[in-house]
Design a protein around this motif. Structure first.
Motif, PDB file in Angstrom:
ATOM      1  N   GLY A 183      51.157  63.618 -53.910  1.00 60.47           N
ATOM      2  CA  GLY A 183      52.325  62.750 -53.781  1.00 60.47           C
ATOM      3  C   GLY A 183      53.330  63.320 -52.807  1.00 60.47           C
ATOM      4  O   GLY A 183      53.069  64.292 -52.101  1.00 60.47           O
TER       5      GLY A 183
ATOM      6  N   ALA B  27      51.470  56.168 -47.922  1.00 59.78           N
ATOM      7  CA  ALA B  27      50.659  56.424 -49.118  1.00 59.78           C
ATOM      8  C   ALA B  27      49.739  55.244 -49.457  1.00 59.78           C
ATOM      9  O   ALA B  27      48.533  55.438 -49.683  1.00 59.78           O
ATOM     10  CB  ALA B  27      51.567  56.780 -50.296  1.00 59.78           C
TER      11      ALA B  27
ATOM     12  N   ALA C 169      45.616  55.273 -49.567  1.00 59.55           N
ATOM     13  CA  ALA C 169      44.927  54.923 -50.810  1.00 59.55           C
ATOM     14  C   ALA C 169      43.867  53.856 -50.564  1.00 59.55           C
ATOM     15  O   ALA C 169      42.794  53.870 -51.174  1.00 59.55           O
ATOM     16  CB  ALA C 169      45.946  54.454 -51.851  1.00 59.55           C
TER      17      ALA C 169
ATOM     18  N   TRP D 154      43.411  60.040 -52.583  1.00 61.33           N
ATOM     19  CA  TRP D 154      44.285  60.039 -53.757  1.00 61.33           C
ATOM     20  C   TRP D 154      45.695  60.365 -53.300  1.00 61.33           C
ATOM     21  O   TRP D 154      45.937  61.418 -52.690  1.00 61.33           O
ATOM     22  CB  TRP D 154      43.825  61.073 -54.773  1.00 61.33           C
ATOM     23  N   THR D 155      46.631  59.492 -53.603  1.00 60.99           N
ATOM     24  CA  THR D 155      48.016  59.683 -53.161  1.00 60.99           C
ATOM     25  C   THR D 155      49.008  59.672 -54.307  1.00 60.99           C
ATOM     26  O   THR D 155      50.191  59.884 -54.084  1.00 60.99           O
ATOM     27  CB  THR D 155      48.417  58.570 -52.167  1.00 60.99           C
ATOM     28  N   ARG D 156      48.521  59.443 -55.533  1.00 52.25           N
ATOM     29  CA  ARG D 156      49.424  59.373 -56.687  1.00 52.25           C
ATOM     30  C   ARG D 156      49.073  60.477 -57.683  1.00 52.25           C
ATOM     31  O   ARG D 156      47.890  60.772 -57.911  1.00 52.25           O
ATOM     32  CB  ARG D 156      49.309  58.009 -57.376  1.00 52.25           C
TER      33      ARG D 156
ATOM     34  N   ASP E 139      49.035  60.413 -60.764  1.00 58.11           N
ATOM     35  CA  ASP E 139      48.347  59.940 -61.961  1.00 58.11           C
ATOM     36  C   ASP E 139      46.905  59.515 -61.670  1.00 58.11           C
ATOM     37  O   ASP E 139      46.273  58.851 -62.488  1.00 58.11           O
ATOM     38  CB  ASP E 139      49.109  58.784 -62.612  1.00 58.11           C
ATOM     39  N   ALA E 140      46.360  59.893 -60.518  1.00 55.27           N
ATOM     40  CA  ALA E 140      44.955  59.573 -60.223  1.00 55.27           C
ATOM     41  C   ALA E 140      44.052  60.215 -61.275  1.00 55.27           C
ATOM     42  O   ALA E 140      44.103  61.433 -61.490  1.00 55.27           O
ATOM     43  CB  ALA E 140      44.583  60.076 -58.839  1.00 55.27           C
TER      44      ALA E 140
END
Length: 419
Positions: free
Chosen positions: A228, A290, A294, A299-301, A303-304
């Motif tokens: 992130g 982001a 994605a 993966w950019t978050r 919570d992935a």
């Protein structure tokens, strides 16, 4: 022609790729961050000279797979023509945000340069283990605490803690560290060309180091990381993105390069935990960057779900074809995301030592046999077909769901299952 797997004990490099199940594997750490044009050149070279698979390892090194004896040299030439150079050995590892991280305890770059000079001087007098690593831990937004190291230096308010393997030797002022490291390197060379920190006794080494202050130190060893947005010292943003299970196809690297060029992102730096840090753009870019990455699979978050499933990179050769660790992990991720609870680790290799996550329980592939390894025993779980990985994983996931009890981890269920 597929190369035969080589015994472990040495490190693949750009100059000397190692034979693994899917051909020759080249591993290197770029000297600098990679521009969009350099990423495109890397992708083209991986496609032309390898099998198109590009990885970032748990330590933040780049790997290109599927090279051959005849293509390894042209691959190196392609990188050189693009201005991509590999860091020399031994590895001196610092944060990809070194000098730009407002949350870091210190800027490790001056010390890293001084230690490189020490290493070069040592190499002029003898060999050092190709696996030798020096890690400079400074805290901040990209942590290196979890990396194994022969020599670890940890920034503190009044100096640096010096660790030899897992032993804390004491605390030093920065000016005294190059001499101390020279003492350790000389001791390693006296033991032999493949000696590591574990071959040395800490007390005699500490006794030889001048100005060493007593210190009882306990380091934090984080077991996970976050992807992130990040914030730099000049208030500019950065973005840490994860490669799905550490592996992407060359086309995804071209996608990354194109998005970076379109969004005005200057460079991508490799980072620990199979990730990249993008720097050199303004805040207005972050909102579009982001989601764009994605969409092409990064993966950019934070919570992935896949972040909870750690793997060891590798490929296993079977009679029916090659199985990649990342494909196995992706199969589990796609078939049973709710079963990825952080309780287990996937290891695909010809050994079950689990590096760089030694001691963690998980599932390992030996040929086409998928087993649970949880020392001291291993339990067979399934036999996989390289042409139908997803089908095999779906079957295993169904068995886990059918037998899982309330509150039970996936690892606990795997412990009860067997073929």
């Amino acid at each position: 022609m597929t190369a035969s797997p080589a015994p472990r004990g040495a490190c693949p490099t750009l100059e000397n790729p190692m034979a693994v199940a899917d051909g020759l594997l080249a591993r290197f750490r770029p000297e600098t961050g990679l521009s969009p044009d350099q990423l495109t050149a890397l992708a083209d070279a991986a496609d032309t000279h390898g099998n198109g698979l590009i990885e970032v390892t748990a330590r933040g090194n780049l790997q290109v797979r599927g090279l051959s004896e005849s293509s390894a040299a042209p691959f190196r030439d392609a990188l050189a023509n693009a201005g991509i150079a590999a860091q020399p050995a031994p590895a001196i590892e610092i944060s990809p945000l070194a000098g730009d991280d407002p949350k870091a305890m210190a800027d490790p770059r001056p010390l890293a340069r001084a230690l490189r000079a020490v290493c070069n001087d040592a190499l002029a007098h003898g060999s050092l283990s190709p696996k030798l690593s020096i890690v400079l831990v400074t805290g901040g937004q990209v942590l290196l605490d979890g990396l194994k190291a022969d020599i670890r230096l940890i920034a503190r308010p009044d100096g640096w803690a010096l660790e030899l393997g897992t032993d804390t030797l004491g605390e030093l002022n920065e000016a005294d560290i190059p001499t101390a490291v020279a003492v350790i390197l000389e001791a390693l060379q006296a033991e032999g060309p493949r000696a590591r920190a574990s071959d040395l006794a800490a007390p005699p080494i500490a006794a030889k180091i001048e100005n060493l202050r007593p210190l009882t130190h306990s380091s934090v060893r984080p077991s996970s990381y976050m992807v992130g947005p990040l914030s730099l010292s000049d208030h500019a943003p950065a973005l840490r993105v994860g490669l799905p299970f550490g592996q992407v196809r060359a086309r995804q690297v071209r996608d990354l390069a194109q998005i970076m060029a379109e969004q005005g992102v200057a460079e991508a730096r490799t980072a620990p935990d199979r990730s990249l840090v993008l720097v050199g753009f303004d805040t207005s870019t972050l909102r579009a960057l982001a989601p764009a990455l994605a969409r092409v699979g990064y993966w950019t978050r934070p919570d992935a779900t896949g972040v909870k499933l750690s793997i060891c990179s590798g490929a296993e050769d079977t009679d029916a074809g090659v199985i990649q660790a990342a494909e196995l992990a992706q199969g589990f991720y796609s078939a049973a995301p709710e079963l990825i609870d952080g309780s287990f680790h996937i290891h695909v290799s010809t050994c079950a030592k689990g590096c760089p996550h030694a001691g963690r329980p998980g599932i390992v592939l030996d040929g086409s046999q998928l087993t649970l390894y949880r020392a001291p025993d291993a339990k067979p779980l399934a036999t996989l077909d390289p042409a139908a990985i997803e089908t095999g994983i779906v079957s295993l996931a169904d068995r886990i769901r059918d037998t899982r009890q309330p509150g039970e981890t996936t690892l606990s269920v795997l412990g009860r299952l067997g073929q």
